[in-house]
Design a protein around this motif. Structure first.
Motif, short mmCIF file in Angstrom:
data_model
loop_
_atom_site.label_atom_id
_atom_site.label_comp_id
_atom_site.label_asym_id
_atom_site.label_seq_id
_atom_site.Cartn_x
_atom_site.Cartn_y
_atom_site.Cartn_z
N THR A 53 15.90 11.69 -8.82
CA THR A 53 16.06 11.67 -7.37
C THR A 53 15.43 12.91 -6.74
O THR A 53 14.81 12.84 -5.67
N LEU A 54 15.57 14.04 -7.41
CA LEU A 54 15.02 15.29 -6.89
C LEU A 54 13.50 15.38 -7.06
O LEU A 54 12.80 15.86 -6.17
N GLU A 55 12.99 14.92 -8.20
CA GLU A 55 11.58 15.13 -8.54
C GLU A 55 10.69 13.92 -8.29
O GLU A 55 9.48 14.06 -8.14
N GLY A 56 11.28 12.73 -8.31
CA GLY A 56 10.52 11.52 -8.00
C GLY A 56 9.37 11.26 -8.95
O GLY A 56 9.47 11.44 -10.17
N SER A 57 8.23 10.87 -8.39
CA SER A 57 7.08 10.49 -9.21
C SER A 57 6.49 11.66 -9.98
O SER A 57 5.79 11.46 -10.98
N THR A 58 6.77 12.89 -9.54
CA THR A 58 6.28 14.05 -10.29
C THR A 58 6.85 14.04 -11.70
O THR A 58 6.16 14.36 -12.67
N LEU A 59 8.12 13.66 -11.82
CA LEU A 59 8.75 13.60 -13.14
C LEU A 59 8.11 12.53 -14.01
O LEU A 59 7.69 12.81 -15.14
N THR A 60 8.00 11.32 -13.50
CA THR A 60 7.50 10.22 -14.32
C THR A 60 6.02 10.41 -14.68
O THR A 60 5.61 10.16 -15.81
N SER A 61 5.23 10.89 -13.73
CA SER A 61 3.82 11.08 -14.03
C SER A 61 3.62 12.25 -14.98
O SER A 61 2.70 12.23 -15.81
N SER A 62 4.48 13.26 -14.91
CA SER A 62 4.37 14.39 -15.83
C SER A 62 4.69 13.97 -17.26
O SER A 62 4.07 14.46 -18.21
N ILE A 63 5.65 13.07 -17.41
CA ILE A 63 5.97 12.56 -18.75
C ILE A 63 4.77 11.80 -19.30
O ILE A 63 4.39 11.95 -20.48
N GLU A 64 4.16 11.00 -18.46
CA GLU A 64 2.98 10.23 -18.89
C GLU A 64 1.85 11.16 -19.33
O GLU A 64 1.23 10.96 -20.37
N ARG A 65 1.64 12.22 -18.56
CA ARG A 65 0.56 13.15 -18.89
C ARG A 65 0.93 14.03 -20.08
O ARG A 65 0.07 14.41 -20.87
N ALA A 66 2.20 14.36 -20.21
CA ALA A 66 2.64 15.15 -21.37
C ALA A 66 2.42 14.37 -22.66
O ALA A 66 2.03 14.93 -23.69
N ALA B 57 4.95 22.08 -19.96
CA ALA B 57 5.65 23.28 -19.50
C ALA B 57 6.59 22.95 -18.34
O ALA B 57 7.71 23.47 -18.26
N TYR B 58 6.15 22.09 -17.44
CA TYR B 58 6.99 21.66 -16.31
C TYR B 58 8.26 20.96 -16.82
O TYR B 58 9.37 21.27 -16.39
N LEU B 59 8.09 20.03 -17.75
CA LEU B 59 9.24 19.30 -18.29
C LEU B 59 10.18 20.21 -19.06
O LEU B 59 11.40 20.11 -18.94
N GLN B 60 9.62 21.11 -19.87
CA GLN B 60 10.46 22.06 -20.60
C GLN B 60 11.25 22.93 -19.64
O GLN B 60 12.44 23.19 -19.87
N GLY B 61 10.61 23.37 -18.58
CA GLY B 61 11.29 24.21 -17.61
C GLY B 61 12.51 23.53 -17.03
O GLY B 61 13.60 24.12 -16.96
N ILE B 62 12.37 22.29 -16.63
CA ILE B 62 13.49 21.57 -16.01
C ILE B 62 14.57 21.23 -17.02
O ILE B 62 15.76 21.51 -16.82
N PHE B 63 14.18 20.64 -18.15
CA PHE B 63 15.20 20.12 -19.06
C PHE B 63 15.83 21.20 -19.94
O PHE B 63 16.97 21.05 -20.37
N PHE B 64 15.13 22.29 -20.21
CA PHE B 64 15.79 23.42 -20.86
C PHE B 64 16.81 24.04 -19.91
O PHE B 64 17.85 24.53 -20.34
N SER B 65 16.51 24.03 -18.61
CA SER B 65 17.38 24.69 -17.63
C SER B 65 18.68 23.94 -17.39
O SER B 65 19.68 24.55 -17.00
N VAL B 66 18.68 22.61 -17.58
CA VAL B 66 19.90 21.84 -17.30
C VAL B 66 20.76 21.64 -18.55
O VAL B 66 21.77 20.93 -18.49
N LEU B 67 20.39 22.26 -19.67
CA LEU B 67 21.25 22.18 -20.85
C LEU B 67 22.62 22.78 -20.53
O LEU B 67 22.72 23.79 -19.83
#
Length: 315
Positions: A29-42, A51-61
């Motif tokens: 909800t917060l990140e929208g298509s940036t999240l899904t497209s970043s996963i595709e590109r990762a 790095a973007y995905l690691q930043g977000i998901f390491f931070s919410v542990l």
């Protein structure tokens, strides 16, 4: 439609810890298509997206929330943690582990963590979160992951990107997708990076075989003027180590037509409609204003109108 369970599987394949379904849906909800497209590109090996995905998901542990409590910092919400991860990459979570494990001494890590956290709070990233969401943050599917060990740890190019805010805008066509992202030149001037990929299936794109072009800051005014339809056309030539890449923007009725090219490769071309054009325009303006912080948006647009008219008269 966003599928949290599929996204969880994608994250785990990337060796990135996946939170509970509830938290993952809030992040989307917060990140929208940036999240899904970043996963595709990762998945295609894009270092900046990883790095973007690691930043977000390491931070919410959940362990991050525990360590923040140990450090006697204000209890975070998911939006606050996501904002920090988006801005700092995985650096914040790793520095927090290192600092707490060493007893929270007065050192560089402590100063960095306090400044970063205070800045995020002051910027009003920490909007109220419901109790259910906060509790859900403590229900992580692989909570045993230690941020301090090499789980999906970025290589050197990713570390260089991890401290930068990762902002992009995607435009999708039937056969081509284009990503406009905030970037910096070697001299640390703010600019735009264009990446164009061909479709490899239904709503999937081959980002591994993308054509990537970093705009020079001298090109930004003409790019913005063309997107604003002040200037009818702009050709960006001479990109790449051998001047083998180029792009063009051209105004057409109801759209701006973009073509991204590289010698020996199929052209990537697509129309940019009004809605997508607006998103790209705001990103370009944001980057230009970073280079000239003394300008307002209004004064920037006035300058672009003048330079766009100059370019049109020369054409």
């Amino acid at each position: 439609m966003f599928n949290a369970r599929v996204t969880t599987s994608d994250l785990l394949r990337l060796k990135i810890p996946a939170p509970s379904i509830e938290v993952l849906e809030e992040i989307h909800t917060l990140e929208g298509s940036t999240l899904t497209s970043s996963i595709e590109r990762a998945n295609a090996g894009d270092a900046q997206s990883i790095a973007y995905l690691q930043g977000i998901f390491f931070s919410v542990l959940p362990v991050v929330t525990d360590r923040l409590a140990t450090a006697k910092l204000t209890a975070p919400s998911i939006p606050l943690l996501v904002a920090i991860g988006r801005e700092e990459g995985p650096v914040f979570a790793k520095a927090l582990k290192r600092w707490v494990d060493s007893g929270c001494p007065e050192n560089g890590d402590g100063g960095y963590l306090r400044r970063t956290y205070a800045k995020a709070l002051h910027a009003d990233f920490n909007r109220p979160a419901g109790r259910d969401v906060v509790e859900a943050a403590n229900d992580v599917s692989n909570g045993s992951v230690d941020v301090g060990v090499a789980v999906g740890q970025p290589d050197e190019p990713q570390k260089q990107q991890s401290g930068k805010n990762y902002v992009n805008r995607h435009v999708y066509g039937g056969k081509v997708a284009v990503c406009f992202s905030a970037d910096q030149t070697r001299t640390e001037e703010h600019t735009i990076r264009i990446e164009a990929a061909l479709a490899s299936g239904t709503r999937t794109y081959n980002w591994e075989d993308k054509i990537a072009i970093q705009l020079s800051t001298r090109e930004l005014p003409s790019v913005l003027a063309t997107l604003l339809q002040i200037q009818s056309k702009f050709d960006g030539k001479g990109h790449g180590a051998q001047n083998e890449k180029w792009f063009s923007l051209e105004n057409q009725p109801g759209k701006v037509f973009l073509s991204v090219n590289a010698k020996g490769l199929a052209s990537r071309s697509l129309p940019i409609g009004p809605g997508d054009c607006y998103s790209v325009i705001t990103l370009v303006m944001e980057q230009m204003l970073k280079n000239a912080p003394f300008l307002t948006a209004e004064s920037l647009l006035a300058l672009i109108k003048r330079t766009g008219l100059m370019a049109s008269s020369q054409g």
